[in-house]
Design a protein around this motif. Structure first.
Motif, PDB file in Angstrom:
ATOM      1  N   ILE A  61       4.580  -3.984  -7.970  1.00 52.08           N
ATOM      2  CA  ILE A  61       3.528  -3.024  -7.841  1.00 52.08           C
ATOM      3  C   ILE A  61       2.586  -3.404  -8.903  1.00 52.08           C
ATOM      4  O   ILE A  61       1.150  -3.420  -8.768  1.00 52.08           O
ATOM      5  CB  ILE A  61       4.012  -1.601  -8.202  1.00 52.08           C
ATOM      6  CG1 ILE A  61       4.724  -1.223  -6.826  1.00 52.08           C
ATOM      7  CG2 ILE A  61       2.914  -0.720  -8.408  1.00 52.08           C
ATOM      8  CD1 ILE A  61       5.517   0.101  -7.101  1.00 52.08           C
ATOM      9  N   GLU A  62       2.895  -3.845 -10.224  1.00 49.11           N
ATOM     10  CA  GLU A  62       2.094  -4.082 -11.245  1.00 49.11           C
ATOM     11  C   GLU A  62       1.367  -5.567 -11.226  1.00 49.11           C
ATOM     12  O   GLU A  62       0.698  -5.819 -11.924  1.00 49.11           O
ATOM     13  CB  GLU A  62       2.878  -3.812 -12.564  1.00 49.11           C
ATOM     14  CG  GLU A  62       2.984  -2.583 -12.600  1.00 49.11           C
ATOM     15  CD  GLU A  62       4.095  -2.232 -13.772  1.00 49.11           C
ATOM     16  OE1 GLU A  62       4.191  -2.845 -14.757  1.00 49.11           O
ATOM     17  OE2 GLU A  62       4.026  -0.950 -14.227  1.00 49.11           O
ATOM     18  N   GLU A 108       0.861  -1.275  -0.026  1.00 53.02           N
ATOM     19  CA  GLU A 108       0.135   0.164  -0.082  1.00 53.02           C
ATOM     20  C   GLU A 108       0.920   1.295   0.119  1.00 53.02           C
ATOM     21  O   GLU A 108       0.743   2.473  -0.791  1.00 53.02           O
ATOM     22  CB  GLU A 108      -0.779   0.092   1.331  1.00 53.02           C
ATOM     23  CG  GLU A 108      -1.704   1.152   1.420  1.00 53.02           C
ATOM     24  CD  GLU A 108      -2.710   1.085   2.452  1.00 53.02           C
ATOM     25  OE1 GLU A 108      -3.386   2.209   2.718  1.00 53.02           O
ATOM     26  OE2 GLU A 108      -2.537   0.089   3.367  1.00 53.02           O
ATOM     27  N   TYR A 161       2.467   3.075  -3.114  1.00 50.95           N
ATOM     28  CA  TYR A 161       1.761   3.960  -4.077  1.00 50.95           C
ATOM     29  C   TYR A 161       1.940   5.337  -3.506  1.00 50.95           C
ATOM     30  O   TYR A 161       1.521   5.360  -2.279  1.00 50.95           O
ATOM     31  CB  TYR A 161       0.309   3.602  -4.005  1.00 50.95           C
ATOM     32  CG  TYR A 161       0.086   2.394  -4.764  1.00 50.95           C
ATOM     33  CD1 TYR A 161       0.116   2.192  -6.032  1.00 50.95           C
ATOM     34  CD2 TYR A 161      -0.009   1.076  -4.117  1.00 50.95           C
ATOM     35  CE1 TYR A 161       0.099   1.000  -6.879  1.00 50.95           C
ATOM     36  CE2 TYR A 161      -0.373  -0.064  -4.689  1.00 50.95           C
ATOM     37  CZ  TYR A 161      -0.308  -0.011  -6.035  1.00 50.95           C
ATOM     38  OH  TYR A 161      -0.456  -1.629  -6.602  1.00 50.95           O
ATOM     39  N   ARG A 162       2.148   6.288  -4.183  1.00 49.10           N
ATOM     40  CA  ARG A 162       2.342   7.687  -3.570  1.00 49.10           C
ATOM     41  C   ARG A 162       1.390   8.642  -4.228  1.00 49.10           C
ATOM     42  O   ARG A 162       1.021   8.697  -5.403  1.00 49.10           O
ATOM     43  CB  ARG A 162       3.780   8.165  -3.866  1.00 49.10           C
ATOM     44  CG  ARG A 162       4.800   7.288  -3.359  1.00 49.10           C
ATOM     45  CD  ARG A 162       6.343   7.777  -3.496  1.00 49.10           C
ATOM     46  NE  ARG A 162       7.293   7.250  -2.649  1.00 49.10           N
ATOM     47  CZ  ARG A 162       8.622   7.546  -2.552  1.00 49.10           C
ATOM     48  NH1 ARG A 162       9.082   8.634  -3.202  1.00 49.10           N
ATOM     49  NH2 ARG A 162       9.261   6.940  -1.659  1.00 49.10           N
ATOM     50  N   TYR A 163       0.910   9.519  -3.093  1.00 42.94           N
ATOM     51  CA  TYR A 163       0.048  10.572  -3.537  1.00 42.94           C
ATOM     52  C   TYR A 163       0.807  11.864  -4.242  1.00 42.94           C
ATOM     53  O   TYR A 163       2.047  12.105  -3.880  1.00 42.94           O
ATOM     54  CB  TYR A 163      -0.664  10.991  -2.251  1.00 42.94           C
ATOM     55  CG  TYR A 163      -1.730  10.132  -1.919  1.00 42.94           C
ATOM     56  CD1 TYR A 163      -3.267  10.101  -2.357  1.00 42.94           C
ATOM     57  CD2 TYR A 163      -1.546   9.555  -0.801  1.00 42.94           C
ATOM     58  CE1 TYR A 163      -3.825   9.126  -1.904  1.00 42.94           C
ATOM     59  CE2 TYR A 163      -2.432   8.565  -0.350  1.00 42.94           C
ATOM     60  CZ  TYR A 163      -3.546   8.356  -0.905  1.00 42.94           C
ATOM     61  OH  TYR A 163      -4.341   7.610  -0.350  1.00 42.94           O
TER      62      TYR A 163
END
Length: 511
Positions: A509-510, A231, A234-236
Motif C-alpha cells: 500500500i505504501e 484500489e 483502501y477503505r472508506y
C-alpha cells in the motif's frame, strides 16, 4: 516488465532494422558493449586478468566478438575461441575487425578443449548460443560447455546461458552455469523460469537502443508491484463487515485439520468481512489455534471425513456466502466429489478450488463439465502434480513447459489458473504473469492452504478473479520474503506467513 519468447525478440530485432532503420551491426555493437560494461564494472582494472571469449556461429557469437574487442583494450591476455570461420553476416564484420587487430583467435577442436583444462582464466564470456537454441547440445559444443563449467573463472553469459532453451528455461542436454547473464531489452522466458533462472546467476537487463514503439502487445509479464490493482485495499470510513464479503471455507478432515485452519486464518487476516469454516467436527476438535473471528460450522462426518448428507444439513449457511474456498485437507473421497458437484450445480458465486477439490476434477468428468459451465468467477490453484492429473499427462511435461500447462487449464475451464511452483504462474489464458518473489522457506505443507485463503479474501473484497490472484500471490510471497529478514528458510512456517501479512500489506500500500 515484459517477458519475451525467442520469436518475439527476433521480431522486435527485425522491426528495429526494417522499420526504424537501425542496422543489425549497431544492435550487435550495443549489446557487446553492454556486456563489456558489466565486466568492467565488476572487475575494474582488467590488465592482469586472463580472459577467454567463446563465440558461436550466430549473432550471439557476434556479440561476443564485440565484447572481445573492448576487452583487448583493457587486458594483455584475451583469447577468442570460435567453432567455425563460417559465422553470420553481421558477426563476420566484427570477426574481421578482430583479425585486423591481430587478436588471438583459435578454432576449437577436441585437442584444444583438452588443453584448456591446463589453463587458468579469470573471466570467461559465453557467446556460444543465443535465444534460438532448439536442439540438444552435443559433440564439441557439449565438451566446451562442460569445460566452462569445470573452470573456476567468473562466467558471463550473453542473453542466456548457452544450452538453456529461452522459451522454457529447460536445459537442452547441458548448459553453462553463469555467474552473471546480461540480456537485452526484456528478459526471456528462459531467464525467468527454472532451471534457466538458476543457471543465469545474477540477471542484468540492458537497453541496446531499440525503441519501445516496435514492441507490440506482449502477453507475458513479471508480476511486480506496478501490475497490482490496490484500489480496493483502501477503505472508506463508513463501511462495515458486510462490505468485505462472506467467505465459506470448505476444508479439513481428521487427517488434515491444520489445512482448514491455515486457509481460514489467512482469509480472515487478509481482510474478508466474515469467514465461515465448514469442517468435520473431528477436525474442529483436534486443534485450538484457530482465530476466534472464524465462524465454525461443524459438519457431520464419517471416519473423520466430511459427508454429503452432513454438508446438505448446513446448506442454509452456504446461501449467505459471497465466496467459496473448496478443497484444503478434505481428503479424496466420493463424499467430497458429491459436495463439489452439488455446489457447482446449485450455486453461482465465485469459487476457489484447491487440493482435494482439484483431485475431484482430475477424477470426475462430471465435475469438469460443471466447472467449465460454471458462470461465476473461478480460480484453480494447482501445483505441478495436481495440474498433471487434470491434464492427464506426466508431471514432467508440466515442469518442462509450465506456461503452456497453466494456459491449458485456464482455457479448459474458462478460469484463472494459479500454477504454483518456485515461479508461480497466474493466467486467464490471455494474460500471463510470472511471480519472481518468494523463497524456499515456502516449500512446506500448508503454504498452498494459506494462498487459497488470501485469494478468497481478495475475491470477497470485490476484486475480479485475475486481480485477486495476482494480488494474493504477490502478498503471499512478499510476506515470506520479509520473514527472511529475521529468519532462515528452514524455520519459516506457513502460519508465520499469515501473521506477517500485515507488514506485506503495508509495503504494498505504501510503496
Amino acid at each position: 516488465m515484459y517477458v519475451l519468447t525467442s520469436e518475439q525478440m527476433k521480431q522486435i530485432d527485425k522491426k528495429a532494422t526494417s522499420e526504424i532503420g537501425i542496422p543489425e551491426v549497431v544492435l550487435m555493437e550495443n549489446a557487446g558493449f553492454c556486456v563489456f560494461e558489466e565486466i568492467k564494472r565488476d572487475f575494474g582494472d582488467l590488465k592482469q586478468k586472463r580472459i577467454a571469449v567463446f563465440c558461436g556461429k550466430g549473432n550471439n557469437g557476434g556479440d561476443g566478438f564485440v565484447v572481445a574487442r573492448y576487452l583487448l583494450n583493457e587486458s594483455d591476455n584475451v583469447q577468442i575461441f570460435i567453432f567455425d570461420e563460417n559465422v553470420s553476416v553481421s558477426s563476420r564484420v566484427f570477426l574481421n575487425i578482430l583479425k585486423n587487430l591481430g587478436a588471438n583467435i583459435q578454432v576449437l577442436n577436441e585437442d584444444l578443449v583438452a588443453r584448456l583444462y591446463r589453463e587458468r582464466f579469470d573471466i570467461i564470456v559465453d557467446g556460444i548460443f543465443g535465444i534460438g537454441l532448439v536442439r540438444d547440445v552435443e559433440g564439441l559444443y557439449r565438451k566446451v560447455i562442460e569445460y566452462i563449467n569445470s573452470s573456476k573463472a567468473y562466467v558471463y553469459s550473453i542473453d542466456i546461458p548457452s544450452g538453456v532453451c529461452s522459451d522454457t528455461g529447460q536445459v537442452k542436454g547441458v548448459a553453462v552455469k553463469a555467474n552473471k547473464t546480461i540480456t537485452f531489452m526484456y528478459p526471456k522466458i528462459g531467464n525467468i523460469l527454472y532451471p534457466g533462472a538458476y543457471l543465469c546467476g545474477k540477471l542484468i537487463v540492458k537497453d541496446i537502443g531499440i525503441p519501445e514503439k516496435v514492441v507490440e502487445k506482449i502477453s507475458i509479464k513479471i508480476l511486480s508491484r506496478e501490475e497490482l490493482n490496490i484500489e480496493k485495499l483502501y477503505r472508506y470510513p463508513d463501511t462495515h463487515k458486510g462490505d468485505y464479503g462472506k467467505v465459506g471455507v470448505v476444508a479439513g478432515s481428521k487427517f488434515f485439520p491444520g489445512a482448514s485452519v491455515l486457509c481460514a486464518n489467512a482469509c480472515v487476516k487478509s481482510g474478508c468481512g466474515l469467514c465461515f469454516l465448514f469442517s468435520p467436527i473431528e477436525s474442529l476438535s483436534l486443534h485450538n489455534f484457530r482465530n476466534p473471528e472464524i465462524i465454525t460450522i461443524a459438519i457431520e462426518s464419517k471416519d473423520g471425513v466430511i459427508t454429503f448428507e452432513g454438508f446438505k444439513q448446513k446448506e442454509e449457511f452456504l446461501k449467505r456466502l459471497n465466496i467459496i474456498a473448496f478443497g484444503c485437507g478434505l481428503t479424496s473421497s466420493v463424499e467430497v466429489e458429491k459436495i463439489l458437484i452439488h455446489i457447482l450445480k446449485n450455486f453461482q458465486i465465485p469459487i476457489v478450488v484447491d487440493a482435494d477439490g482439484l483431485n475431484v476434477l482430475a477424477n470426475s468428468k462430471e465435475a469438469q463439465t460443471l466447472l467449465r459451465e460454471y458462470k461465476a468467477p473461478k480460480i484453480l490453484t494447482p501445483h505441478y502434480k495436481e495440474a498433471s492429473r487434470i491434464l492427464s499427462c506426466d508431471v514432467s511435461e508440466v515442469a518442462k513447459n509450465p506456461l503452456d500447462a497453466a494456459v491449458q487449464l485456464s482455457e479448459k475451464f474458462n478460469c484463472v489458473c494459479i500454477l504454483k511452483s518456485a515461479r508461480t504462474i497466474i493466467t486467464d489464458s490471455n494474460n500471463i504473469y510470472i511471480n519472481i518473489l518468494g523463497n524456499t522457506g515456502m516449500a512446506k505443507g500448508g503454504s498452498g492452504d494459506v494462498l487459497t485463503g488470501i485469494v478468497s479474501a481478495m475475491l470477497s473484497q470485490g476484486y475480479d478473479a485475475l486481480d485477486a490472484a495476482k494480488l494474493a500471490v504477490y502478498l503471499h510471497s512478499l510476506s515470506a520474503d520479509i520473514l527472511l529478514e529475521t529468519k532462515t528458510v528452514q524455520t519459516i512456517l506457513p502460519s508465520e506467513i499469515i501473521e506477517n501479512l500485515d507488514i506485506a500489506f503495508r509495503r504494498v500500500i505504501e510503496s
